[in-house]
Design an enzyme around this catalytic site. Structure first.
Site, PDB file in Angstrom:
ATOM      1  N   HIS A 285       1.357  -0.918  -0.014  1.00 55.74           N
ATOM      2  CA  HIS A 285       0.030  -0.467   0.225  1.00 55.74           C
ATOM      3  C   HIS A 285       0.487   1.155   0.391  1.00 55.74           C
ATOM      4  O   HIS A 285       0.531   1.817  -0.752  1.00 55.74           O
ATOM      5  CB  HIS A 285      -0.948  -0.388   1.160  1.00 55.74           C
ATOM      6  CG  HIS A 285      -2.274  -0.955   1.304  1.00 55.74           C
ATOM      7  ND1 HIS A 285      -1.377  -2.541   2.143  1.00 55.74           N
ATOM      8  CD2 HIS A 285      -2.730  -1.079   0.699  1.00 55.74           C
ATOM      9  CE1 HIS A 285      -2.900  -2.850   2.362  1.00 55.74           C
ATOM     10  NE2 HIS A 285      -3.114  -2.368   1.467  1.00 55.74           N
TER      11      HIS A 285
ATOM     12  N   GLN B  14     -17.471  -6.468  -1.780  1.00 53.98           N
ATOM     13  CA  GLN B  14     -16.870  -7.512  -2.629  1.00 53.98           C
ATOM     14  C   GLN B  14     -16.277  -8.386  -1.616  1.00 53.98           C
ATOM     15  O   GLN B  14     -15.393  -9.407  -2.333  1.00 53.98           O
ATOM     16  CB  GLN B  14     -15.512  -5.914  -2.817  1.00 53.98           C
ATOM     17  CG  GLN B  14     -14.364  -6.572  -1.421  1.00 53.98           C
ATOM     18  CD  GLN B  14     -13.825  -5.526  -1.674  1.00 53.98           C
ATOM     19  OE1 GLN B  14     -13.523  -4.218  -2.194  1.00 53.98           O
ATOM     20  NE2 GLN B  14     -12.344  -5.660  -2.139  1.00 53.98           N
TER      21      GLN B  14
ATOM     22  N   GLY C 232      -2.287  -1.970  -7.273  1.00 45.95           N
ATOM     23  CA  GLY C 232      -1.429  -2.525  -7.439  1.00 45.95           C
ATOM     24  C   GLY C 232      -1.011  -3.894  -8.195  1.00 45.95           C
ATOM     25  O   GLY C 232      -1.764  -4.320  -8.149  1.00 45.95           O
TER      26      GLY C 232
ATOM     27  N   LYS D 129      -0.077  -6.376  -8.039  1.00 46.96           N
ATOM     28  CA  LYS D 129      -0.771  -7.425  -7.178  1.00 46.96           C
ATOM     29  C   LYS D 129      -2.085  -8.337  -7.442  1.00 46.96           C
ATOM     30  O   LYS D 129      -2.282  -9.538  -7.861  1.00 46.96           O
ATOM     31  CB  LYS D 129      -0.370  -7.559  -5.302  1.00 46.96           C
ATOM     32  CG  LYS D 129      -1.324  -8.133  -4.501  1.00 46.96           C
ATOM     33  CD  LYS D 129      -0.471  -9.768  -4.741  1.00 46.96           C
ATOM     34  CE  LYS D 129      -1.392 -10.145  -3.204  1.00 46.96           C
ATOM     35  NZ  LYS D 129      -2.251 -10.290  -3.167  1.00 46.96           N
ATOM     36  N   ASP D 130      -2.728  -7.670  -7.432  1.00 43.87           N
ATOM     37  CA  ASP D 130      -3.935  -7.519  -8.415  1.00 43.87           C
ATOM     38  C   ASP D 130      -4.601  -7.900  -9.304  1.00 43.87           C
ATOM     39  O   ASP D 130      -5.146  -6.428  -9.634  1.00 43.87           O
ATOM     40  CB  ASP D 130      -5.267  -7.180  -7.152  1.00 43.87           C
ATOM     41  CG  ASP D 130      -5.445  -7.537  -5.405  1.00 43.87           C
ATOM     42  OD1 ASP D 130      -5.335  -9.035  -5.225  1.00 43.87           O
ATOM     43  OD2 ASP D 130      -4.645  -6.425  -4.784  1.00 43.87           O
TER      44      ASP D 130
ATOM     45  N   SER E   5       0.547  -9.345   1.411  1.00 44.54           N
ATOM     46  CA  SER E   5      -0.461  -8.922   1.000  1.00 44.54           C
ATOM     47  C   SER E   5      -1.194  -9.205   2.657  1.00 44.54           C
ATOM     48  O   SER E   5      -0.693  -9.690   3.439  1.00 44.54           O
ATOM     49  CB  SER E   5      -1.451 -10.234   0.514  1.00 44.54           C
ATOM     50  OG  SER E   5      -2.852 -10.357   1.088  1.00 44.54           O
ATOM     51  N   SER E   6      -2.657  -8.441   2.973  1.00 43.47           N
ATOM     52  CA  SER E   6      -2.996  -8.142   4.688  1.00 43.47           C
ATOM     53  C   SER E   6      -3.002  -9.152   4.627  1.00 43.47           C
ATOM     54  O   SER E   6      -3.346  -9.444   6.016  1.00 43.47           O
ATOM     55  CB  SER E   6      -4.394  -6.745   4.589  1.00 43.47           C
ATOM     56  OG  SER E   6      -4.174  -5.851   3.693  1.00 43.47           O
ATOM     57  N   ARG E   7      -3.647  -9.966   3.860  1.00 40.73           N
ATOM     58  CA  ARG E   7      -4.150 -11.914   4.465  1.00 40.73           C
ATOM     59  C   ARG E   7      -3.870 -12.496   4.694  1.00 40.73           C
ATOM     60  O   ARG E   7      -3.429 -13.301   5.053  1.00 40.73           O
ATOM     61  CB  ARG E   7      -5.246 -12.422   3.103  1.00 40.73           C
ATOM     62  CG  ARG E   7      -6.361 -11.650   3.009  1.00 40.73           C
ATOM     63  CD  ARG E   7      -7.392 -12.224   2.193  1.00 40.73           C
ATOM     64  NE  ARG E   7      -8.398 -11.770   1.908  1.00 40.73           N
ATOM     65  CZ  ARG E   7      -9.314 -11.324   1.209  1.00 40.73           C
ATOM     66  NH1 ARG E   7      -8.768 -10.618   0.065  1.00 40.73           N
ATOM     67  NH2 ARG E   7     -10.357 -10.924   1.617  1.00 40.73           N
TER      68      ARG E   7
HETATM   69  P1  AMP Z   1      -6.766  -3.875  -0.649  1.00 38.73           P
HETATM   70  O1  AMP Z   1      -5.971  -2.822   0.930  1.00 38.73           O
HETATM   71  O2  AMP Z   1      -5.933  -5.641  -0.181  1.00 38.73           O
HETATM   72  O3  AMP Z   1      -7.610  -3.801  -1.189  1.00 38.73           O
HETATM   73  O4  AMP Z   1      -5.473  -3.422  -1.249  1.00 38.73           O
HETATM   74  C1  AMP Z   1      -5.264  -2.618  -1.659  1.00 38.73           C
HETATM   75  C2  AMP Z   1      -4.669  -1.606  -3.413  1.00 38.73           C
HETATM   76  O5  AMP Z   1      -2.730  -2.030  -2.561  1.00 38.73           O
HETATM   77  C3  AMP Z   1      -5.289  -2.263  -4.473  1.00 38.73           C
HETATM   78  O6  AMP Z   1      -4.578  -1.386  -5.029  1.00 38.73           O
HETATM   79  C4  AMP Z   1      -3.960  -3.651  -3.933  1.00 38.73           C
HETATM   80  O7  AMP Z   1      -3.522  -4.106  -5.419  1.00 38.73           O
HETATM   81  C5  AMP Z   1      -2.608  -3.037  -3.355  1.00 38.73           C
HETATM   82  N1  AMP Z   1      -1.410  -4.087  -2.844  1.00 38.73           N
HETATM   83  C6  AMP Z   1      -1.515  -5.160  -2.228  1.00 38.73           C
HETATM   84  N2  AMP Z   1      -0.371  -5.922  -1.598  1.00 38.73           N
HETATM   85  C7  AMP Z   1       0.280  -5.347  -2.657  1.00 38.73           C
HETATM   86  C8  AMP Z   1       1.554  -5.555  -3.061  1.00 38.73           C
HETATM   87  N3  AMP Z   1       2.209  -6.577  -2.553  1.00 38.73           N
HETATM   88  N4  AMP Z   1       1.946  -5.080  -3.676  1.00 38.73           N
HETATM   89  C9  AMP Z   1       1.776  -3.590  -4.322  1.00 38.73           C
HETATM   90  N5  AMP Z   1       0.525  -3.357  -4.330  1.00 38.73           N
HETATM   91  C10 AMP Z   1      -0.349  -4.267  -3.465  1.00 38.73           C
END
Ligand code: AMP
Length: 286
Positions: A37, A61, A147, A149-150, A185-187
């Site tokens: 993030h 979601q 990101g 990542k997704d 990843s948060s998970r």
């Molecule tokens: P989330 O909080 O999981 O919905 O992620 C919020 C944003 O952060 C999304 O655009 C994700 O793709 C991005 N993100 C999550 N993990 C990563 C990572 N390891 N590297 C880059 N971006 C990330």
């Protein structure tokens, strides 16, 4: 750094910035922030005058039986990390502010959502597209940072913004990884020590696929089988999919060429992890 909880306050802030000729950068998140993030916040800070981040665990979601209630949250820590990353304004609404009434209007993006995460989580991308469309409508004209990542989410959001002529430029930023290759990843907090040790198998599988392409392989099925074989070597991992597809459309080509995305998803114990890697293949010579 300002923290605002209402749509009206955020809209006033971004409208004022644009009226003053400033460029607005926007980083949507579900919080429990990590370096993935903050790398998006860093990119927005480099490019833009006003940097806005949202922290909102979007119920739309999450499917029935998914981890909405258990999703990790730590707003004080998130605010400290956002401030350290140079964010000017955090938007942290509650569910009532975002969805005061039952949602009758949703955004669904066809085709690009049909496979992969969309197949495993049938309502997920409509939830993502709806909240992102709503956030874009609140923030207004901006650059929005997502990101890689997704990767499928990037494809969905880009296509939605283009199809609906939203005044938003979608910027995709590289995946941030742990030293052993695991995508942040948060998970990842759900992983037991044994599962955490097994989890880098996804990245190893992607590297094996990329190596096969570097070695001249152009048949997607062969690349996919090579990735699946790596995941099969890890007893704690159960493969969901391993795919080699066209990067923008996520379509399986007959022959790999141009911008290719390798995608993998697997359960490592109960937690389900995903990862991906881009490979660019120059056109074959005459
Ligand atoms: P989330 O909080 O999981 O919905 O992620 C919020 C944003 O952060 C999304 O655009 C994700 O793709 C991005 N993100 C999550 N993990 C990563 C990572 N390891 N590297 C880059 N971006 C990330």
């Amino acid at each position: 750094m300002d923290v605002v909880a209402t749509i009206a306050e955020l809209r006033a802030r971004t409208d004022a910035a644009r009226a003053a000729g400033q460029r607005v950068g926007f980083v949507p998140t579900m919080g429990f922030l990590h370096e993935g993030h903050t790398s998006l916040m860093d990119a927005a800070r480099r490019d833009c005058d006003l940097v806005v981040a949202s922290i909102f665990v979007n119920p739309l979601q999450f499917g029935a039986g998914e981890d909405l209630a258990a999703y990790p949250r730590d707003l004080p820590r998130d605010l400290a990390l956002s401030e350290a990353a140079g964010v000017d304004c955090v938007f942290a609404p509650d569910v009532e502010e975002m969805y005061p009434r039952p949602v009758l209007t949703t955004v669904s993006v066809a085709d690009v959502t049909a496979r992969f995460e969309g197949a495993s989580r049938p309502t997920h991308f409509a939830g993502v597209a709806t909240v992102v469309a709503k956030l874009f409508a609140i923030v207004g004209g901006c650059r929005a940072y997502f990101g890689e990542k997704d990767w499928q989410q990037v494809c969905v959001v880009r296509r939605m913004a283009a199809d609906l002529s939203l005044p938003v430029e979608v910027v995709a930023c590289p995946t941030q990884r742990e030293d052993d290759g695991l995508a942040r990843s948060s998970r990842n907090v759900y992983l037991s020590p044994e599962q955490r040790a097994a989890a880098p198998v996804l990245h190893r599988a992607l590297r094996r696929g990329a190596d096969a392409i570097d070695g001249g392989e152009r048949d997607p099925a062969v690349v996919e089988a090579a990735m699946a074989a790596v995941v099969a070597e890890e007893p704690l991992a159960l493969l969901d999919y391993a795919a080699a597809v066209e990067a923008d459309t996520l379509v399986s080509p007959a022959v790999l060429v141009g911008d290719v995305r390798l995608l993998v998803a697997a359960r490592v114990g109960a937690p389900r992890l995903l990862d991906n890697l881009g490979v660019t293949i120059p056109p074959a010579g005459p």
